[in-house]
Scaffold this motif. Structure first.
Motif, PDB file in Angstrom:
ATOM      1  N   PRO A 190      15.925 -47.974 -11.396  1.00  0.00           N
ATOM      2  CA  PRO A 190      16.967 -47.169 -12.050  1.00  0.00           C
ATOM      3  C   PRO A 190      17.834 -47.984 -13.014  1.00  0.00           C
ATOM      4  O   PRO A 190      18.121 -47.545 -14.124  1.00  0.00           O
ATOM      5  N   ALA A 191      18.224 -49.199 -12.570  1.00  0.00           N
ATOM      6  CA  ALA A 191      19.081 -50.021 -13.430  1.00  0.00           C
ATOM      7  C   ALA A 191      18.313 -50.512 -14.660  1.00  0.00           C
ATOM      8  O   ALA A 191      18.834 -50.483 -15.780  1.00  0.00           O
ATOM      9  N   LEU A 192      17.069 -50.921 -14.471  1.00  0.00           N
ATOM     10  CA  LEU A 192      16.252 -51.353 -15.613  1.00  0.00           C
ATOM     11  C   LEU A 192      16.145 -50.223 -16.634  1.00  0.00           C
ATOM     12  O   LEU A 192      16.296 -50.433 -17.845  1.00  0.00           O
ATOM     13  N   ALA A 193      15.911 -48.999 -16.124  1.00  0.00           N
ATOM     14  CA  ALA A 193      15.756 -47.850 -17.025  1.00  0.00           C
ATOM     15  C   ALA A 193      17.075 -47.544 -17.740  1.00  0.00           C
ATOM     16  O   ALA A 193      17.082 -47.246 -18.939  1.00  0.00           O
ATOM     17  N   LEU A 194      18.184 -47.635 -17.001  1.00  0.00           N
ATOM     18  CA  LEU A 194      19.495 -47.384 -17.615  1.00  0.00           C
ATOM     19  C   LEU A 194      19.755 -48.370 -18.751  1.00  0.00           C
ATOM     20  O   LEU A 194      20.120 -47.976 -19.863  1.00  0.00           O
ATOM     21  N   TYR A 195      19.548 -49.649 -18.463  1.00  0.00           N
ATOM     22  CA  TYR A 195      19.874 -50.669 -19.473  1.00  0.00           C
ATOM     23  C   TYR A 195      18.945 -50.566 -20.684  1.00  0.00           C
ATOM     24  O   TYR A 195      19.379 -50.734 -21.822  1.00  0.00           O
ATOM     25  N   ARG A 196      17.676 -50.269 -20.432  1.00  0.00           N
ATOM     26  CA  ARG A 196      16.758 -50.090 -21.567  1.00  0.00           C
ATOM     27  C   ARG A 196      17.180 -48.879 -22.405  1.00  0.00           C
ATOM     28  O   ARG A 196      17.141 -48.920 -23.632  1.00  0.00           O
ATOM     29  N   ALA A 197      17.604 -47.814 -21.723  1.00  0.00           N
ATOM     30  CA  ALA A 197      18.043 -46.610 -22.448  1.00  0.00           C
ATOM     31  C   ALA A 197      19.257 -46.906 -23.327  1.00  0.00           C
ATOM     32  O   ALA A 197      19.482 -46.232 -24.329  1.00  0.00           O
ATOM     33  N   LEU A 198      20.026 -47.933 -22.948  1.00  0.00           N
ATOM     34  CA  LEU A 198      21.211 -48.310 -23.716  1.00  0.00           C
ATOM     35  C   LEU A 198      20.906 -49.386 -24.759  1.00  0.00           C
ATOM     36  O   LEU A 198      21.832 -49.911 -25.379  1.00  0.00           O
ATOM     37  N   GLY A 199      19.641 -49.726 -24.932  1.00  0.00           N
ATOM     38  CA  GLY A 199      19.271 -50.658 -26.000  1.00  0.00           C
ATOM     39  C   GLY A 199      19.185 -52.108 -25.583  1.00  0.00           C
ATOM     40  O   GLY A 199      18.990 -52.988 -26.434  1.00  0.00           O
ATOM     41  N   PHE A 200      19.320 -52.392 -24.295  1.00  0.00           N
ATOM     42  CA  PHE A 200      19.133 -53.774 -23.830  1.00  0.00           C
ATOM     43  C   PHE A 200      17.647 -54.120 -23.846  1.00  0.00           C
ATOM     44  O   PHE A 200      16.800 -53.261 -23.581  1.00  0.00           O
ATOM     45  N   GLN A 201      17.371 -55.389 -24.136  1.00  0.00           N
ATOM     46  CA  GLN A 201      15.979 -55.849 -24.140  1.00  0.00           C
ATOM     47  C   GLN A 201      15.857 -57.134 -23.334  1.00  0.00           C
ATOM     48  O   GLN A 201      16.782 -57.955 -23.321  1.00  0.00           O
ATOM     49  N   PRO A 202      14.716 -57.322 -22.652  1.00  0.00           N
ATOM     50  CA  PRO A 202      14.547 -58.536 -21.844  1.00  0.00           C
ATOM     51  C   PRO A 202      14.450 -59.783 -22.713  1.00  0.00           C
ATOM     52  O   PRO A 202      13.767 -59.770 -23.732  1.00  0.00           O
ATOM     53  N   VAL A 203      15.176 -60.839 -22.298  1.00  0.00           N
ATOM     54  CA  VAL A 203      15.093 -62.102 -23.039  1.00  0.00           C
ATOM     55  C   VAL A 203      14.652 -63.256 -22.134  1.00  0.00           C
ATOM     56  O   VAL A 203      14.283 -64.323 -22.611  1.00  0.00           O
ATOM     57  N   ASP A 204      14.695 -63.053 -20.808  1.00  0.00           N
ATOM     58  CA  ASP A 204      14.316 -64.146 -19.906  1.00  0.00           C
ATOM     59  C   ASP A 204      14.025 -63.548 -18.528  1.00  0.00           C
ATOM     60  O   ASP A 204      14.514 -62.468 -18.190  1.00  0.00           O
ATOM     61  N   LYS A 205      13.214 -64.246 -17.738  1.00  0.00           N
ATOM     62  CA  LYS A 205      12.962 -63.836 -16.358  1.00  0.00           C
ATOM     63  C   LYS A 205      13.246 -65.027 -15.453  1.00  0.00           C
ATOM     64  O   LYS A 205      12.727 -66.126 -15.706  1.00  0.00           O
ATOM     65  N   ARG A 206      14.082 -64.830 -14.449  1.00  0.00           N
ATOM     66  CA  ARG A 206      14.442 -65.914 -13.527  1.00  0.00           C
ATOM     67  C   ARG A 206      13.750 -65.668 -12.189  1.00  0.00           C
ATOM     68  O   ARG A 206      14.115 -64.761 -11.435  1.00  0.00           O
ATOM     69  N   ARG A 207      12.772 -66.493 -11.919  1.00  0.00           N
ATOM     70  CA  ARG A 207      11.940 -66.312 -10.736  1.00  0.00           C
ATOM     71  C   ARG A 207      12.732 -66.550  -9.447  1.00  0.00           C
ATOM     72  O   ARG A 207      13.508 -67.492  -9.349  1.00  0.00           O
ATOM     73  N   ASP A 208      12.559 -65.655  -8.479  1.00  0.00           N
ATOM     74  CA  ASP A 208      13.192 -65.764  -7.152  1.00  0.00           C
ATOM     75  C   ASP A 208      14.721 -65.823  -7.218  1.00  0.00           C
ATOM     76  O   ASP A 208      15.371 -66.348  -6.309  1.00  0.00           O
ATOM     77  N   TYR A 209      15.301 -65.286  -8.271  1.00  0.00           N
ATOM     78  CA  TYR A 209      16.750 -65.389  -8.484  1.00  0.00           C
ATOM     79  C   TYR A 209      17.541 -64.741  -7.343  1.00  0.00           C
ATOM     80  O   TYR A 209      18.574 -65.238  -6.908  1.00  0.00           O
ATOM     81  N   TYR A 210      17.051 -63.595  -6.854  1.00  0.00           N
ATOM     82  CA  TYR A 210      17.763 -62.881  -5.778  1.00  0.00           C
ATOM     83  C   TYR A 210      17.173 -63.177  -4.405  1.00  0.00           C
ATOM     84  O   TYR A 210      17.552 -62.548  -3.424  1.00  0.00           O
ATOM     85  N   GLY A 211      16.231 -64.114  -4.328  1.00  0.00           N
ATOM     86  CA  GLY A 211      15.562 -64.438  -3.071  1.00  0.00           C
ATOM     87  C   GLY A 211      14.070 -64.507  -3.327  1.00  0.00           C
ATOM     88  O   GLY A 211      13.599 -64.134  -4.415  1.00  0.00           O
ATOM     89  N   PRO A 212      13.309 -64.974  -2.327  1.00  0.00           N
ATOM     90  CA  PRO A 212      11.863 -65.119  -2.510  1.00  0.00           C
ATOM     91  C   PRO A 212      11.208 -63.812  -2.946  1.00  0.00           C
ATOM     92  O   PRO A 212      11.390 -62.781  -2.297  1.00  0.00           O
ATOM     93  N   GLY A 213      10.513 -63.842  -4.038  1.00  0.00           N
ATOM     94  CA  GLY A 213       9.799 -62.666  -4.533  1.00  0.00           C
ATOM     95  C   GLY A 213      10.672 -61.658  -5.254  1.00  0.00           C
ATOM     96  O   GLY A 213      10.182 -60.606  -5.657  1.00  0.00           O
TER      97      GLY A 213
END
Ligand SMILES: CC(C)(COP(=O)(O)OP(=O)(O)OC[C@H]1O[C@@H](n2cnc3c(N)ncnc32)[C@H](O)[C@@H]1OP(=O)(O)O)[C@@H](O)C(=O)NCCC(=O)NCCS
Length: 152
Positions: free
Chosen positions: A108-131
């Motif tokens: 839901p949050a990914l969809a909301l932010y994309r709908a508002l024009g946000f675009q991915p610029v980086d991916k942080r692996r295991d940022y919130y915990g393993p996997g």
């Protein structure tokens, strides 16, 4: 002011904000974290207590730190309105761009932010915990300054 209008939050809003937090996250921000947020950052709440947004702005870089809508009030446009309110505040502070971190599993949050024009610029692996990776999303706020930023 109607229940859906957004205003700056104050200390008295803390219990309502903690209820929103509990309805959204099992290991969310603590009361101390939200108190700090209220004191140091820009927090907006709806008059009816159904939503909260936390923003920061340092120099000309804003961050969308939190957006929460009460479960029963979701998919009615409130998350979009809260985020736009935060971005408008940041624009008033002189922000040229906004960043945020969001769990790669939070559809839901990914969809909301994309709908508002946000675009991915980086991916942080295991940022919130393993996997549990985080996406870093970015959006230009002020068009002229944004173009300047992209040329750097
Ligand atoms: C993410 C969240 C804030 C969205 O709030 P919301 O009020 O339901 O969002 P909106 O109704 O404004 O949705 C705006 C757009 O986002 C997208 N969207 C939002 N929720 C979605 C979902 N569950 N599935 C697919 N798309 C979704 C859609 O494009 C939607 O537009 P549409 O309804 O016209 O299709 C809400 O789901 C929430 O509080 N989640 C828990 C807390 C959280 O994860 N916050 C984000 C990280 S801090």
């Amino acid at each position: 002011m109607t229940g859906r209008d957004i205003r700056r939050a104050r200390a008295a809003d803390l219990p309502g904000i903690m209820a929103l937090e509990a309805g959204a996250f099992t290991h969310g921000w603590s009361e101390a974290s939200w108190t700090d947020e209220l004191e140091r950052q820009c927090v907006g709440v709806t008059g009816d207590g159904d939503g909260v947004v936390a923003m920061s702005c340092v120099a000309d870089v804003a961050e969308v730190r939190r957006v929460i809508v009460a479960p029963a009030a979701r998919r009615q446009g409130l998350g979009r309105t809260l985020t736009e309110w935060g971005l408008a505040w940041a624009a008033g502070e002189g922000a040229a761009e906004a960043f945020l971190e969001v769990s790669a599993t939070n559809e839901p949050a990914l969809a909301l932010y994309r709908a508002l024009g946000f675009q991915p610029v980086d991916k942080r692996r295991d940022y919130y915990g393993p996997g549990d990776d985080a996406w870093v999303y970015r959006r230009v706020i002020g068009a002229a300054k944004g173009e300047l930023w992209q040329n750097h």
